[in-house]
Design a protein around this motif. Structure first.
Motif, PDB file in Angstrom:
ATOM      1  N   LEU A 165      -7.953  11.577 -20.275  1.00  0.00           N
ATOM      2  CA  LEU A 165      -7.090  12.286 -21.213  1.00  0.00           C
ATOM      3  C   LEU A 165      -6.259  11.293 -22.016  1.00  0.00           C
ATOM      4  O   LEU A 165      -5.646  10.382 -21.464  1.00  0.00           O
ATOM      5  CB  LEU A 165      -6.146  13.229 -20.467  1.00  0.00           C
ATOM      6  CG  LEU A 165      -6.702  14.581 -19.989  1.00  0.00           C
ATOM      7  CD1 LEU A 165      -5.578  15.423 -19.395  1.00  0.00           C
ATOM      8  CD2 LEU A 165      -7.382  15.330 -21.118  1.00  0.00           C
ATOM      9  N   LEU A 166      -6.215  11.504 -23.314  1.00  0.00           N
ATOM     10  CA  LEU A 166      -5.507  10.598 -24.208  1.00  0.00           C
ATOM     11  C   LEU A 166      -4.079  11.064 -24.487  1.00  0.00           C
ATOM     12  O   LEU A 166      -3.290  10.327 -25.080  1.00  0.00           O
ATOM     13  CB  LEU A 166      -6.282  10.466 -25.520  1.00  0.00           C
ATOM     14  CG  LEU A 166      -7.729   9.986 -25.364  1.00  0.00           C
ATOM     15  CD1 LEU A 166      -8.430   9.944 -26.711  1.00  0.00           C
ATOM     16  CD2 LEU A 166      -7.764   8.613 -24.693  1.00  0.00           C
ATOM     17  N   GLU A 167      -3.758  12.286 -24.070  1.00  0.00           N
ATOM     18  CA  GLU A 167      -2.391  12.791 -24.181  1.00  0.00           C
ATOM     19  C   GLU A 167      -2.217  13.961 -23.225  1.00  0.00           C
ATOM     20  O   GLU A 167      -3.193  14.483 -22.679  1.00  0.00           O
ATOM     21  CB  GLU A 167      -2.069  13.231 -25.610  1.00  0.00           C
ATOM     22  CG  GLU A 167      -2.986  14.288 -26.162  1.00  0.00           C
ATOM     23  CD  GLU A 167      -2.696  14.600 -27.631  1.00  0.00           C
ATOM     24  OE1 GLU A 167      -2.146  15.692 -27.886  1.00  0.00           O
ATOM     25  OE2 GLU A 167      -3.020  13.759 -28.486  1.00  0.00           O
ATOM     26  N   ASP A 168      -0.968  14.354 -22.990  1.00  0.00           N
ATOM     27  CA  ASP A 168      -0.709  15.486 -22.110  1.00  0.00           C
ATOM     28  C   ASP A 168      -1.332  16.755 -22.683  1.00  0.00           C
ATOM     29  O   ASP A 168      -1.378  16.939 -23.904  1.00  0.00           O
ATOM     30  CB  ASP A 168       0.797  15.712 -21.946  1.00  0.00           C
ATOM     31  CG  ASP A 168       1.502  14.575 -21.223  1.00  0.00           C
ATOM     32  OD1 ASP A 168       0.807  13.685 -20.690  1.00  0.00           O
ATOM     33  OD2 ASP A 168       2.750  14.573 -21.197  1.00  0.00           O
ATOM     34  N   VAL A 169      -1.794  17.622 -21.784  1.00  0.00           N
ATOM     35  CA  VAL A 169      -2.407  18.889 -22.207  1.00  0.00           C
ATOM     36  C   VAL A 169      -1.756  20.039 -21.455  1.00  0.00           C
ATOM     37  O   VAL A 169      -1.729  20.046 -20.220  1.00  0.00           O
ATOM     38  CB  VAL A 169      -3.926  18.892 -21.936  1.00  0.00           C
ATOM     39  CG1 VAL A 169      -4.517  20.265 -22.230  1.00  0.00           C
ATOM     40  CG2 VAL A 169      -4.625  17.827 -22.751  1.00  0.00           C
ATOM     41  N   GLU A 170      -1.224  21.000 -22.190  1.00  0.00           N
ATOM     42  CA  GLU A 170      -0.596  22.160 -21.582  1.00  0.00           C
ATOM     43  C   GLU A 170      -1.653  23.222 -21.256  1.00  0.00           C
ATOM     44  O   GLU A 170      -2.370  23.680 -22.136  1.00  0.00           O
ATOM     45  CB  GLU A 170       0.459  22.749 -22.512  1.00  0.00           C
ATOM     46  CG  GLU A 170       1.670  21.842 -22.717  1.00  0.00           C
ATOM     47  CD  GLU A 170       2.769  22.521 -23.506  1.00  0.00           C
ATOM     48  OE1 GLU A 170       2.652  23.744 -23.756  1.00  0.00           O
ATOM     49  OE2 GLU A 170       3.736  21.836 -23.872  1.00  0.00           O
ATOM     50  N   LEU A 171      -1.717  23.578 -19.974  1.00  0.00           N
ATOM     51  CA  LEU A 171      -2.616  24.652 -19.545  1.00  0.00           C
ATOM     52  C   LEU A 171      -1.884  25.986 -19.512  1.00  0.00           C
ATOM     53  O   LEU A 171      -2.518  27.044 -19.471  1.00  0.00           O
ATOM     54  CB  LEU A 171      -3.186  24.348 -18.154  1.00  0.00           C
ATOM     55  CG  LEU A 171      -4.031  23.076 -18.014  1.00  0.00           C
ATOM     56  CD1 LEU A 171      -4.549  22.958 -16.584  1.00  0.00           C
ATOM     57  CD2 LEU A 171      -5.182  23.073 -19.004  1.00  0.00           C
ATOM     58  N   GLY A 172      -0.567  25.929 -19.500  1.00  0.00           N
ATOM     59  CA  GLY A 172       0.216  27.151 -19.478  1.00  0.00           C
ATOM     60  C   GLY A 172       0.238  27.804 -18.108  1.00  0.00           C
ATOM     61  O   GLY A 172       0.096  27.156 -17.074  1.00  0.00           O
ATOM     62  N   ASP A 173       0.388  29.106 -18.122  1.00  0.00           N
ATOM     63  CA  ASP A 173       0.464  29.905 -16.899  1.00  0.00           C
ATOM     64  C   ASP A 173      -0.945  30.083 -16.351  1.00  0.00           C
ATOM     65  O   ASP A 173      -1.752  30.810 -16.922  1.00  0.00           O
ATOM     66  CB  ASP A 173       1.097  31.257 -17.242  1.00  0.00           C
ATOM     67  CG  ASP A 173       1.190  32.187 -16.049  1.00  0.00           C
ATOM     68  OD1 ASP A 173       0.972  31.734 -14.917  1.00  0.00           O
ATOM     69  OD2 ASP A 173       1.495  33.381 -16.252  1.00  0.00           O
ATOM     70  N   CYS A 174      -1.254  29.395 -15.255  1.00  0.00           N
ATOM     71  CA  CYS A 174      -2.607  29.501 -14.697  1.00  0.00           C
ATOM     72  C   CYS A 174      -2.565  29.294 -13.190  1.00  0.00           C
ATOM     73  O   CYS A 174      -1.516  29.030 -12.606  1.00  0.00           O
ATOM     74  CB  CYS A 174      -3.546  28.491 -15.358  1.00  0.00           C
ATOM     75  SG  CYS A 174      -3.240  26.762 -14.938  1.00  0.00           S
ATOM     76  N   SER A 175      -3.716  29.398 -12.562  1.00  0.00           N
ATOM     77  CA  SER A 175      -3.825  29.221 -11.117  1.00  0.00           C
ATOM     78  C   SER A 175      -4.299  27.808 -10.793  1.00  0.00           C
ATOM     79  O   SER A 175      -4.866  27.119 -11.652  1.00  0.00           O
ATOM     80  CB  SER A 175      -4.821  30.235 -10.548  1.00  0.00           C
ATOM     81  OG  SER A 175      -6.138  29.900 -10.968  1.00  0.00           O
ATOM     82  N   PRO A 176      -4.117  27.347  -9.550  1.00  0.00           N
ATOM     83  CA  PRO A 176      -4.658  26.050  -9.139  1.00  0.00           C
ATOM     84  C   PRO A 176      -6.172  25.968  -9.319  1.00  0.00           C
ATOM     85  O   PRO A 176      -6.698  24.906  -9.659  1.00  0.00           O
ATOM     86  CB  PRO A 176      -4.272  25.954  -7.660  1.00  0.00           C
ATOM     87  CG  PRO A 176      -3.059  26.805  -7.532  1.00  0.00           C
ATOM     88  CD  PRO A 176      -3.297  27.955  -8.473  1.00  0.00           C
ATOM     89  N   SER A 177      -6.870  27.090  -9.130  1.00  0.00           N
ATOM     90  CA  SER A 177      -8.323  27.078  -9.269  1.00  0.00           C
ATOM     91  C   SER A 177      -8.744  26.891 -10.725  1.00  0.00           C
ATOM     92  O   SER A 177      -9.716  26.177 -11.009  1.00  0.00           O
ATOM     93  CB  SER A 177      -8.921  28.376  -8.712  1.00  0.00           C
ATOM     94  OG  SER A 177      -8.720  28.447  -7.313  1.00  0.00           O
ATOM     95  N   PHE A 178      -8.022  27.523 -11.649  1.00  0.00           N
ATOM     96  CA  PHE A 178      -8.342  27.326 -13.071  1.00  0.00           C
ATOM     97  C   PHE A 178      -8.082  25.875 -13.461  1.00  0.00           C
ATOM     98  O   PHE A 178      -8.902  25.253 -14.146  1.00  0.00           O
ATOM     99  CB  PHE A 178      -7.509  28.261 -13.944  1.00  0.00           C
ATOM    100  CG  PHE A 178      -7.785  28.103 -15.416  1.00  0.00           C
ATOM    101  CD1 PHE A 178      -8.911  28.674 -15.990  1.00  0.00           C
ATOM    102  CD2 PHE A 178      -6.930  27.367 -16.223  1.00  0.00           C
ATOM    103  CE1 PHE A 178      -9.185  28.525 -17.348  1.00  0.00           C
ATOM    104  CE2 PHE A 178      -7.185  27.207 -17.583  1.00  0.00           C
ATOM    105  CZ  PHE A 178      -8.310  27.787 -18.142  1.00  0.00           C
ATOM    106  N   ALA A 179      -6.948  25.329 -13.028  1.00  0.00           N
ATOM    107  CA  ALA A 179      -6.630  23.930 -13.331  1.00  0.00           C
ATOM    108  C   ALA A 179      -7.674  23.000 -12.724  1.00  0.00           C
ATOM    109  O   ALA A 179      -8.092  22.011 -13.348  1.00  0.00           O
ATOM    110  CB  ALA A 179      -5.239  23.580 -12.809  1.00  0.00           C
ATOM    111  N   GLY A 180      -8.145  23.325 -11.520  1.00  0.00           N
ATOM    112  CA  GLY A 180      -9.180  22.508 -10.879  1.00  0.00           C
ATOM    113  C   GLY A 180     -10.511  22.595 -11.596  1.00  0.00           C
ATOM    114  O   GLY A 180     -11.237  21.609 -11.708  1.00  0.00           O
TER     115      GLY A 180
END
Length: 231
Positions: free
Chosen positions: A185-200
């Motif tokens: 990743l070249l910069e921070d990315v906001e995933l917002g309101d999500c679950s650990p599984s979505f982030a994974g």
């Protein structure tokens, strides 16, 4: 009886959502106006879920009544967990209008998992796994959770090869993520309101049980917070 659309939108204010209705033929124009002009001095409205139902006037009124104590004066803005509203609205008999790539069951299940994800305290979390389809590459990520919202940090190394279980929503997220050819990743990315599984899933580019793979500052799987809530 009247058939129309009930929708939920997020706003620039974390935890503040709009619950509204519109005629089916006016939906796209209504979304355009709200997303561009805001509502009652609240900006950055973004569609989250919409469903076409019978008796939409009565059903919207029912939702407003249920969440009345969380209502902001005489508006359609509510200080409420959007996942709870989504669970309720997706249980109505109707046709999903947004997101078009998900079924009602998928929307409901995602909302349930997202709501459970709010059990995680604010802080920094780590992810580290090998990905076989990327020649056993080490996938490493760091995320910060603040008020239930996830941000993947610059420097995280994501999986490249797409394997089974990646939702359309996750695919769209990854399409717009700034990363080099190695998945860094070249910069921070906001995933917002999500679950650990979505982030994974975003990190691995494959189906992932983030409840076991994300670790807290003590190296404990975040599933411990879900288990604590069930005690």
């Amino acid at each position: 009886m009247g058939r129309g659309i009930i929708y939920i939108m997020t706003t620039a204010v974390p935890g503040l959502v709009k619950i509204g209705k519109t005629a089916t033929t006016n939906y796209e124009q209504r979304m355009y106006n709200l997303e561009h002009d805001g509502y009652r001095n609240v900006t950055a409205l973004k569609r989250s879920f919409a469903i076409e139902v019978d008796d939409y006037d009565e059903k919207e009124a029912m939702l407003h009544t249920i969440f009345e104590k969380s209502r902001v004066s005489d508006t359609e803005l509510f200080a409420v967990d959007i996942n709870i509203v989504t669970q309720l609205l997706s249980s109505f008999d109707g046709t999903v209008v947004f997101p078009k790539t998900e079924t009602k069951a998928e929307v409901f299940d995602t909302a349930v998992d997202n709501a459970r994800g709010k059990l995680l305290p604010d802080g920094t979390y780590k992810f580290h796994r090998k990905k076989k389809s990327d020649n056993n590459k080490e996938v490493k990520a760091t995320a910060i959770i603040n008020f239930g919202r996830w941000t993947l940090l610059k420097g995280s190394v994501l999986g490249i090869a797409e394997d089974a279980g990646v939702s359309q929503k996750a695919k769209l997220f990854r399409m717009n993520m700034p990363m080099d050819k190695n998945g860094k990743l070249l910069e921070d990315v906001e995933l917002g309101d999500c679950s650990p599984s979505f982030a994974g899933t975003i990190v691995m580019n494959q189906s992932n049980n983030g409840w076991t793979d994300w670790k807290d500052k003590n190296g404990q799987p975040v599933d411990i917070y879900r288990k604590q809530d069930n005690v």
